[in-house]
Design an enzyme around this catalytic site. Sequence first.
Site, PDB file in Angstrom:
ATOM      1  N   HIS A 371     -53.690 -78.364  60.106  1.00  0.00           N
ATOM      2  CA  HIS A 371     -54.923 -78.144  60.869  1.00  0.00           C
ATOM      3  C   HIS A 371     -55.199 -76.649  61.006  1.00  0.00           C
ATOM      4  O   HIS A 371     -54.274 -75.850  61.196  1.00  0.00           O
ATOM      5  CB  HIS A 371     -54.805 -78.784  62.259  1.00  0.00           C
ATOM      6  CG  HIS A 371     -55.007 -80.265  62.250  1.00  0.00           C
ATOM      7  ND1 HIS A 371     -56.189 -80.865  62.577  1.00  0.00           N
ATOM      8  CD2 HIS A 371     -54.159 -81.272  61.907  1.00  0.00           C
ATOM      9  CE1 HIS A 371     -56.067 -82.174  62.465  1.00  0.00           C
ATOM     10  NE2 HIS A 371     -54.843 -82.449  62.057  1.00  0.00           N
ATOM     11  N   PRO A 372     -56.444 -76.260  60.921  1.00  0.00           N
ATOM     12  CA  PRO A 372     -56.789 -74.839  61.030  1.00  0.00           C
ATOM     13  C   PRO A 372     -56.824 -74.377  62.484  1.00  0.00           C
ATOM     14  O   PRO A 372     -56.940 -75.176  63.408  1.00  0.00           O
ATOM     15  CB  PRO A 372     -58.193 -74.792  60.421  1.00  0.00           C
ATOM     16  CG  PRO A 372     -58.780 -76.137  60.757  1.00  0.00           C
ATOM     17  CD  PRO A 372     -57.628 -77.106  60.674  1.00  0.00           C
ATOM     18  N   SER A 388     -63.260 -80.710  59.409  1.00  0.00           N
ATOM     19  CA  SER A 388     -62.973 -79.664  60.395  1.00  0.00           C
ATOM     20  C   SER A 388     -64.196 -78.785  60.649  1.00  0.00           C
ATOM     21  O   SER A 388     -64.461 -78.367  61.785  1.00  0.00           O
ATOM     22  CB  SER A 388     -61.796 -78.807  59.935  1.00  0.00           C
ATOM     23  OG  SER A 388     -60.590 -79.541  59.993  1.00  0.00           O
ATOM     24  N   GLU A 391     -66.503 -80.658  62.948  1.00  0.00           N
ATOM     25  CA  GLU A 391     -65.940 -80.783  64.298  1.00  0.00           C
ATOM     26  C   GLU A 391     -66.050 -79.460  65.056  1.00  0.00           C
ATOM     27  O   GLU A 391     -66.429 -79.445  66.235  1.00  0.00           O
ATOM     28  CB  GLU A 391     -64.483 -81.240  64.205  1.00  0.00           C
ATOM     29  CG  GLU A 391     -64.351 -82.693  63.770  1.00  0.00           C
ATOM     30  CD  GLU A 391     -63.017 -83.020  63.100  1.00  0.00           C
ATOM     31  OE1 GLU A 391     -62.886 -84.156  62.608  1.00  0.00           O
ATOM     32  OE2 GLU A 391     -62.124 -82.143  63.061  1.00  0.00           O
ATOM     33  N   ILE A 424     -54.129 -77.515  68.548  1.00  0.00           N
ATOM     34  CA  ILE A 424     -54.961 -78.615  68.040  1.00  0.00           C
ATOM     35  C   ILE A 424     -55.591 -79.353  69.208  1.00  0.00           C
ATOM     36  O   ILE A 424     -54.914 -79.721  70.174  1.00  0.00           O
ATOM     37  CB  ILE A 424     -54.126 -79.591  67.193  1.00  0.00           C
ATOM     38  CG1 ILE A 424     -53.525 -78.864  65.989  1.00  0.00           C
ATOM     39  CG2 ILE A 424     -54.982 -80.770  66.722  1.00  0.00           C
ATOM     40  CD1 ILE A 424     -52.530 -79.693  65.215  1.00  0.00           C
ATOM     41  N   MET A 425     -56.889 -79.573  69.083  1.00  0.00           N
ATOM     42  CA  MET A 425     -57.614 -80.291  70.122  1.00  0.00           C
ATOM     43  C   MET A 425     -58.788 -81.008  69.465  1.00  0.00           C
ATOM     44  O   MET A 425     -59.436 -80.467  68.562  1.00  0.00           O
ATOM     45  CB  MET A 425     -58.126 -79.319  71.193  1.00  0.00           C
ATOM     46  CG  MET A 425     -58.906 -79.966  72.312  1.00  0.00           C
ATOM     47  SD  MET A 425     -59.441 -78.724  73.531  1.00  0.00           S
ATOM     48  CE  MET A 425     -60.449 -79.762  74.609  1.00  0.00           C
ATOM     49  N   ALA A 426     -59.039 -82.216  69.904  1.00  0.00           N
ATOM     50  CA  ALA A 426     -60.211 -82.939  69.420  1.00  0.00           C
ATOM     51  C   ALA A 426     -61.435 -82.340  70.102  1.00  0.00           C
ATOM     52  O   ALA A 426     -61.761 -82.672  71.242  1.00  0.00           O
ATOM     53  CB  ALA A 426     -60.082 -84.433  69.747  1.00  0.00           C
ATOM     54  N   VAL A 427     -62.097 -81.413  69.399  1.00  0.00           N
ATOM     55  CA  VAL A 427     -63.131 -80.587  70.030  1.00  0.00           C
ATOM     56  C   VAL A 427     -64.538 -81.154  69.895  1.00  0.00           C
ATOM     57  O   VAL A 427     -65.485 -80.579  70.444  1.00  0.00           O
ATOM     58  CB  VAL A 427     -63.105 -79.154  69.446  1.00  0.00           C
ATOM     59  CG1 VAL A 427     -61.765 -78.496  69.711  1.00  0.00           C
ATOM     60  CG2 VAL A 427     -63.423 -79.176  67.945  1.00  0.00           C
TER      61      VAL A 427
END
Length: 471
Positions: A371-372, A388, A391, A424-427
Amino acid sequence: MRYPRNMIGYGQQTPNPKWPQNANIAVQFVINYEEGGENCLLHGDKSSEAFLSEIVGASPWPNQRHWNMESIYEYGARSGFWRLYRLFTEAGIPITVFGVANALERAPEQVLAMKTAEWEIASHGLKWIDYKDVTPSQEKGDLTKAIQIHTAVTGSAPSGYYLGRCSEHTVEIATNHGNFEYISDAYDDDLPYWKSHGNKNQLIIPYTLDANDMRFATPQGFNSGTQFYDYLKDSFDMLLLEGRQGSPKMMSIGLHCRLAGRPGRAIAVKRFLDYINNFPDIWIARRIDIANHWKKYHPPIISKVAPFNLKKSDFLSTFGNVFENSSWIAERAFKKELSPSMNTIIGIHSALCFQFRTASQEERVGVLNEHPDLAGKLASENQLTEESTNEQKSAGLDQLTLAELTEFTTLNDKYIKKFKHPFIMAVSNKTKEEILQTFYVRIENNANQELATACAEVEKIALIRIQQIFK
């Protein structure tokens, strides 16, 4: 491996069937007409019948006629049928008959009575025999003969099919070669549903083995008409209650001329008919009526995404990046087990998460590292994956001020130094302020806490991506 059983069905929220007259339950009576189609030397069989009679636990007699068994079946044709016929015609209740072709052929007066009463006559196969060891080609041949005889005897081809003593191939054979409006070789739901075979969608109207007088002829079954009546009443009351609470269902009731046609059982059927006659919000229908209704109000829904039906290459191209740059998760899910349950968002997400959760810690950390950073170097250089990119854009991370970008960069560097993987977060649909606030809280976690939190966020991101695929 493909696992064809569907353990999901309609799930927690069943569809409203929209029964006629706003009924809260559809009640459907089946009379099985099998007498004259059972195993018998006179019918070319190698032994006598042993199933569903007053002789509970009977064994087939090889190369011999079983006089008592034949006589019991004859009672159903000679007397039991007419008792049930009078009960239902006097009550004005429509019936579906599951008619064995060879039995119907030997019952001209009974067939005429069925047609006069406008009962539906569905096919119950060629003979009342067990098909578990019959080859698919022979079963297909018997199906063809059954339809031919049924059509010649009744004047029209059957609209419905229920073999009963079926094989694992029965539903597929009937779907592909029977041209039926519905098939009832299933006991897996309280509502009709669609089942696909190749390019054909077949309506399935499930049947019953519990609200069925066959339990008079099996161990641990009904011993009296009172037990039968009580079970029918309790089933009806429960389903009607569910219907009145907003989830209407269907109740199937199975009867046999030689079983329920006996006086001590027929009176229980009559009591049940008298009982349900007191309720205004029920619909009593033939199975073909239910089939026609379902086709009108609940036609098959063609989903553009059906993981269970995909080839491996298509499966991987569709779900390979649900977990960022970690197609091995989708590959393992495909290899382990594909089932119809994966044709839902919850199902495919659960299958992929299973592989992620059962992977080694090293592998899971590897997924995290794919993940970036949020608003990091890859984003500035337009090197993010499409998922990504979308998102981060949804959270406005592509439009940061210089001060905000500096703050994100500082936090990213501090976080990676501490935890050895990106934050990492579901943004999706989060604000910059919400993300930063969460960043400051989580950076104070210990390593184990943050690994668990980061993995949970990866699963949230996966769910969001799957939802986008299913749109």
